[in-house]
Design an enzyme around this catalytic site. Sequence first.
Site, PDB file in Angstrom:
ATOM      1  N   ASP A 199       0.507  -1.080  -0.162  1.00  0.00           N
ATOM      2  CA  ASP A 199       0.001  -0.208  -0.206  1.00  0.00           C
ATOM      3  C   ASP A 199       0.787   1.352   0.108  1.00  0.00           C
ATOM      4  O   ASP A 199       1.503   1.572   0.787  1.00  0.00           O
ATOM      5  CB  ASP A 199      -0.808  -0.098   1.083  1.00  0.00           C
ATOM      6  CG  ASP A 199      -1.979  -1.047   1.565  1.00  0.00           C
ATOM      7  OD1 ASP A 199      -2.682  -1.598   0.549  1.00  0.00           O
ATOM      8  OD2 ASP A 199      -2.630  -1.435   2.348  1.00  0.00           O
ATOM      9  N   ASP A 229      -6.740  -2.055  -4.552  1.00  0.00           N
ATOM     10  CA  ASP A 229      -8.126  -1.262  -3.215  1.00  0.00           C
ATOM     11  C   ASP A 229      -9.291  -0.037  -4.045  1.00  0.00           C
ATOM     12  O   ASP A 229     -10.092  -0.366  -3.711  1.00  0.00           O
ATOM     13  CB  ASP A 229      -7.616  -1.019  -2.188  1.00  0.00           C
ATOM     14  CG  ASP A 229      -6.428  -1.959  -1.559  1.00  0.00           C
ATOM     15  OD1 ASP A 229      -6.530  -2.727  -2.002  1.00  0.00           O
ATOM     16  OD2 ASP A 229      -5.624  -1.754  -1.244  1.00  0.00           O
TER      17      ASP A 229
END
Length: 155
Positions: free
Chosen positions: A114, A132
């Site tokens: 991330d 995501d």
Amino acid sequence: MHKWLALSALIVVADQITKFVAVQQLAMNQIVAVTPFFNLLLVYNAGAAFSFLSDAAGWQRGFFIGIALTASAWIVYLLRRYPHQRRFALALSLILAGAVGNVIDRVLHGAVIDFLDFHAYGYHWPAFNVADSAITCGAVLLVWDAFRPKARDEG
């Protein structure tokens, strides 16, 4: 069905390229301010959304891989069955791309990479990535599609 799978593949490639660049350019937990509300921040998430189960003993990696692969197989089946329902197929394609992008990370790195960090007034949204974003957009589109009337040509 092929155009929907091609779209998913393009998103997976974009996801993996952005993650590769993030890993190459950012140090772990290094904050790079881009705007007053957006940072780049490299983190590895061993859990699911919002770091759910990230501190578990390691069993969650296989669990999340299994869930994502099962969901991906189901999505491919649905895309094969309903390719003419454009909103539905687009939503599924986005979710498929996100699932595959994050599975690649789990297999190669043991966790999801991330790097996008949005914040306001001292509150940070959990860091996330392109995969995501695709899952979130696909889920929103799926809900929207469920409430929208179907066009005659969409069956």
